[in-house]
Design an enzyme around this catalytic site. Structure first.
Site, PDB file in Angstrom:
ATOM      1  N   CYS A   1       0.823  -1.230   0.000  1.00 15.84           N
ATOM      2  CA  CYS A   1       0.000   0.000   0.000  1.00 15.84           C
ATOM      3  C   CYS A   1       0.848   1.267   0.000  1.00 15.84           C
ATOM      4  CB  CYS A   1      -0.924   0.022   1.197  1.00 15.84           C
ATOM      5  SG  CYS A   1      -1.950  -1.429   1.301  1.00 15.84           S
TER       6      CYS A   1
ATOM      7  N   HIS B   1      -3.367   7.121   3.080  1.00 17.87           N
ATOM      8  CA  HIS B   1      -3.780   5.845   2.472  1.00 17.87           C
ATOM      9  C   HIS B   1      -5.153   5.484   3.033  1.00 17.87           C
ATOM     10  CE1 HIS B   1      -4.088   1.763   1.333  1.00 17.87           C
ATOM     11  NE2 HIS B   1      -3.647   1.241   2.474  1.00 17.87           N
TER      12      HIS B   1
ATOM     13  N   ASN C   1     -10.207  -0.370   0.716  1.00 17.74           N
ATOM     14  CA  ASN C   1      -8.748  -0.229   0.658  1.00 17.74           C
ATOM     15  C   ASN C   1      -8.258  -0.777  -0.688  1.00 17.74           C
ATOM     16  OD1 ASN C   1      -5.985  -0.494   0.883  1.00 17.74           O
ATOM     17  ND2 ASN C   1      -6.018  -1.511   2.882  1.00 17.74           N
TER      18      ASN C   1
HETATM   19  N1  ACO Z   1     -17.633  -8.705  10.796  1.00 14.37           N
HETATM   20  C1  ACO Z   1     -17.973  -8.976  12.063  1.00 14.37           C
HETATM   21  N2  ACO Z   1     -17.067  -9.291  13.015  1.00 14.37           N
HETATM   22  C2  ACO Z   1     -15.787  -9.344  12.642  1.00 14.37           C
HETATM   23  C3  ACO Z   1     -15.382  -9.078  11.324  1.00 14.37           C
HETATM   24  C4  ACO Z   1     -16.366  -8.758  10.385  1.00 14.37           C
HETATM   25  N3  ACO Z   1     -16.084  -8.480   9.105  1.00 14.37           N
HETATM   26  N4  ACO Z   1     -14.048  -9.194  11.256  1.00 14.37           N
HETATM   27  C5  ACO Z   1     -13.613  -9.504  12.484  1.00 14.37           C
HETATM   28  N5  ACO Z   1     -14.666  -9.603  13.322  1.00 14.37           N
HETATM   29  C6  ACO Z   1     -14.660  -9.942  14.755  1.00 14.37           C
HETATM   30  C7  ACO Z   1     -13.383 -10.583  15.199  1.00 14.37           C
HETATM   31  O1  ACO Z   1     -13.443 -11.962  14.935  1.00 14.37           O
HETATM   32  C8  ACO Z   1     -13.370 -10.250  16.671  1.00 14.37           C
HETATM   33  O2  ACO Z   1     -14.178 -11.191  17.325  1.00 14.37           O
HETATM   34  P1  ACO Z   1     -13.645 -11.898  18.693  1.00 14.37           P
HETATM   35  O3  ACO Z   1     -13.390 -10.759  19.631  1.00 14.37           O
HETATM   36  O4  ACO Z   1     -14.795 -12.781  19.048  1.00 14.37           O
HETATM   37  O5  ACO Z   1     -12.412 -12.607  18.269  1.00 14.37           O
HETATM   38  C9  ACO Z   1     -14.104  -8.931  16.785  1.00 14.37           C
HETATM   39  O6  ACO Z   1     -14.746  -8.731  15.501  1.00 14.37           O
HETATM   40  C10 ACO Z   1     -13.213  -7.726  17.045  1.00 14.37           C
HETATM   41  O7  ACO Z   1     -12.063  -7.794  16.269  1.00 14.37           O
HETATM   42  P2  ACO Z   1     -10.899  -6.754  16.453  1.00 14.37           P
HETATM   43  O8  ACO Z   1      -9.704  -7.308  15.789  1.00 14.37           O
HETATM   44  O9  ACO Z   1     -10.809  -6.301  17.846  1.00 14.37           O
HETATM   45  O10 ACO Z   1     -11.481  -5.501  15.647  1.00 14.37           O
HETATM   46  P3  ACO Z   1     -10.739  -4.175  15.404  1.00 14.37           P
HETATM   47  O11 ACO Z   1     -11.460  -3.082  16.075  1.00 14.37           O
HETATM   48  O12 ACO Z   1      -9.261  -4.290  15.610  1.00 14.37           O
HETATM   49  O13 ACO Z   1     -10.959  -3.992  13.824  1.00 14.37           O
HETATM   50  C11 ACO Z   1      -9.800  -4.239  11.757  1.00 14.37           C
HETATM   51  C12 ACO Z   1     -10.458  -4.952  12.929  1.00 14.37           C
HETATM   52  C13 ACO Z   1     -10.843  -3.397  11.055  1.00 14.37           C
HETATM   53  C14 ACO Z   1      -9.257  -5.302  10.782  1.00 14.37           C
HETATM   54  C15 ACO Z   1      -8.657  -3.347  12.262  1.00 14.37           C
HETATM   55  O14 ACO Z   1      -7.826  -4.068  13.118  1.00 14.37           O
HETATM   56  C16 ACO Z   1      -7.852  -2.751  11.175  1.00 14.37           C
HETATM   57  O15 ACO Z   1      -8.334  -1.942  10.397  1.00 14.37           O
HETATM   58  N6  ACO Z   1      -6.537  -3.091  11.083  1.00 14.37           N
HETATM   59  C17 ACO Z   1      -5.702  -2.567  10.034  1.00 14.37           C
HETATM   60  C18 ACO Z   1      -5.978  -3.352   8.792  1.00 14.37           C
HETATM   61  C19 ACO Z   1      -5.379  -2.722   7.578  1.00 14.37           C
HETATM   62  O16 ACO Z   1      -5.411  -1.521   7.395  1.00 14.37           O
HETATM   63  N7  ACO Z   1      -4.886  -3.583   6.695  1.00 14.37           N
HETATM   64  C20 ACO Z   1      -4.439  -3.177   5.457  1.00 14.37           C
HETATM   65  C21 ACO Z   1      -3.026  -2.754   5.492  1.00 14.37           C
HETATM   66  S1  ACO Z   1      -2.541  -2.076   4.003  1.00 14.37           S
HETATM   67  C22 ACO Z   1      -1.920  -3.276   2.939  1.00 14.37           C
HETATM   68  O17 ACO Z   1      -0.738  -3.393   2.773  1.00 14.37           O
HETATM   69  C23 ACO Z   1      -2.866  -4.187   2.185  1.00 14.37           C
END
Ligand code: ACO
Length: 310
Positions: free
Chosen positions: A112, A235, A265
């Site tokens: 990214c 980004h 994204n």
């Molecule tokens: N729908 C419903 N529930 C979900 C989903 C979904 N789509 N995805 C995960 N959950 C659940 C999880 O299983 C977890 O359940 P659990 O507590 O029973 O295990 C719960 O939701 C909470 O998960 P968290 O990880 O605490 O959620 P968080 O607030 O951290 O949000 C997210 C998750 C959105 C992925 C966040 O961590 C994030 O944005 N991280 C950065 C990701 C990113 O930007 N990646 C791209 C990088 S760029 C590149 O190079 C491609």
């Protein structure tokens, strides 16, 4: 004379996939996706449209907007982690289709942060008088490496392309400063084996810290204060990560580019796609000081401070 961005182009596939569409396929909800990421819908390319097709469309538009003909380009850089093939590169594929017969061509793999790496590389060639014009494209078809059964990743990504032509600009305009970096120790948090595999929490923590630090660093390197920044283009990964960077710069919400709700994204394409919309809708004007900042798998990061205009 400094290097700057002479013109922009983008391609968003027409097919819209909403959060409601995903609710029907996996155990998720519109409310969860919106509140955790800010994403409402994303664009997904069809089976006939590959990465090079999207790159070509965005590149064509960028050349038109820069008023440059294809044979004037000295180098084509395509930032992508989802090329059509491991070789030939996407950059050589679009070189042929554009008719850019005088251009060298290579792909860049920095996930990214790829568009930032591409523009900074282009700047070196332009300011050293090696090439007059460098075409830089950020493009991804992440849908082909997304596990559509994995709710942790399927809700986050989209397909698309953004492009620019880097060349010399007038007066005090152009790229004032940049920062690039990498931390291979964090590679395990975001990988592609068969599909995208991600430790969301670790990536989130890294991104919040790095986006703010890099945005501030390029502002300082440009000899400017936070108050001098007119617009931030982060980004478009997650609205909460973007907000953290905006708050570090002390900017009001209307001074941050936001397109993550429409496109999800799109990795290396997200910054140029967002900038094209900002230009079309009048949020970016000549002589504005803009900070762009990205992070991605690697882990990698990159930021630019630009005084906008030709
Ligand atoms: N729908 C419903 N529930 C979900 C989903 C979904 N789509 N995805 C995960 N959950 C659940 C999880 O299983 C977890 O359940 P659990 O507590 O029973 O295990 C719960 O939701 C909470 O998960 P968290 O990880 O605490 O959620 P968080 O607030 O951290 O949000 C997210 C998750 C959105 C992925 C966040 O961590 C994030 O944005 N991280 C950065 C990701 C990113 O930007 N990646 C791209 C990088 S760029 C590149 O190079 C491609």
């Amino acid at each position: 004379m400094r290097a700057g961005l002479l013109g922009m182009g983008k391609y968003n596939p027409p097919q819209v996939v909403t959060n409601q569409d995903l609710e029907k396929r996996i155990d998720t909800s519109d409310e969860w996706i919106r509140s955790r990421t800010g994403i409402e819908e994303r664009r997904i390319a069809d089976d006939q449209t590959n990465t090079s097709d999207m790159a070509f469309e965005a590149a064509k538009q960028a050349l038109e907007s820069a008023e440059i003909s294809a044979d004037q380009i000295g180098l084509i850089l395509v930032a992508t982690v989802t090329p059509d093939h491991s070789f030939p590169s996407v950059s050589t594929m679009i070189q042929e289709r554009l008719g850019a017969k005088n251009a060298a061509a290579m792909d860049i793999s920095a996930a990214c942060a790829g568009f930032m790496y591409g523009v900074v590389t282009a700047k070196q060639f332009v300011e050293s008088n090696t090439y007059d014009y460098v075409l830089v494209v950020g493009v991804e078809k992440l849908s082909k490496i997304t596990d559509w059964e994995d709710r942790n990743t399927a809700v986050l990504f989209g397909d698309g392309a953004g492009a620019t032509v880097v060349g010399k600009v007038s007066g005090d305009r152009g790229i004032l400063s940049f920062e690039l970096g990498a931390d291979g120790g964090g590679g395990k948090y975001l990988m592609h084996n068969k599909f995208i595999e991600m430790n969301g929490r670790e990536v989130f923590k890294f991104a919040v810290r790095q986006m703010g630090e890099s945005a501030l660093a390029v502002t300082e390197k440009a000899g400017l204060a936070k108050e001098d920044v007119d617009f931030l283009i982060p980004h478009q990964a997650n609205i909460r990560i973007m907000e953290a960077a905006r708050e570090r710069l002390g900017l009001p919400v209307e001074k941050m580019s936001k397109s993550v709700h429409k496109y999800g994204n799109t990795s290396a394409a997200s910054i140029p796609i967002s900038l094209v919309d900002d230009l079309a809708e009048g949020r970016v004007k000549d002589d504005d000081v803009i900070v762009m900042v990205g992070f991605g798998s690697g882990l990698t990061w990159g930021a630019l401070c630009i005084k906008w205009g030709k």
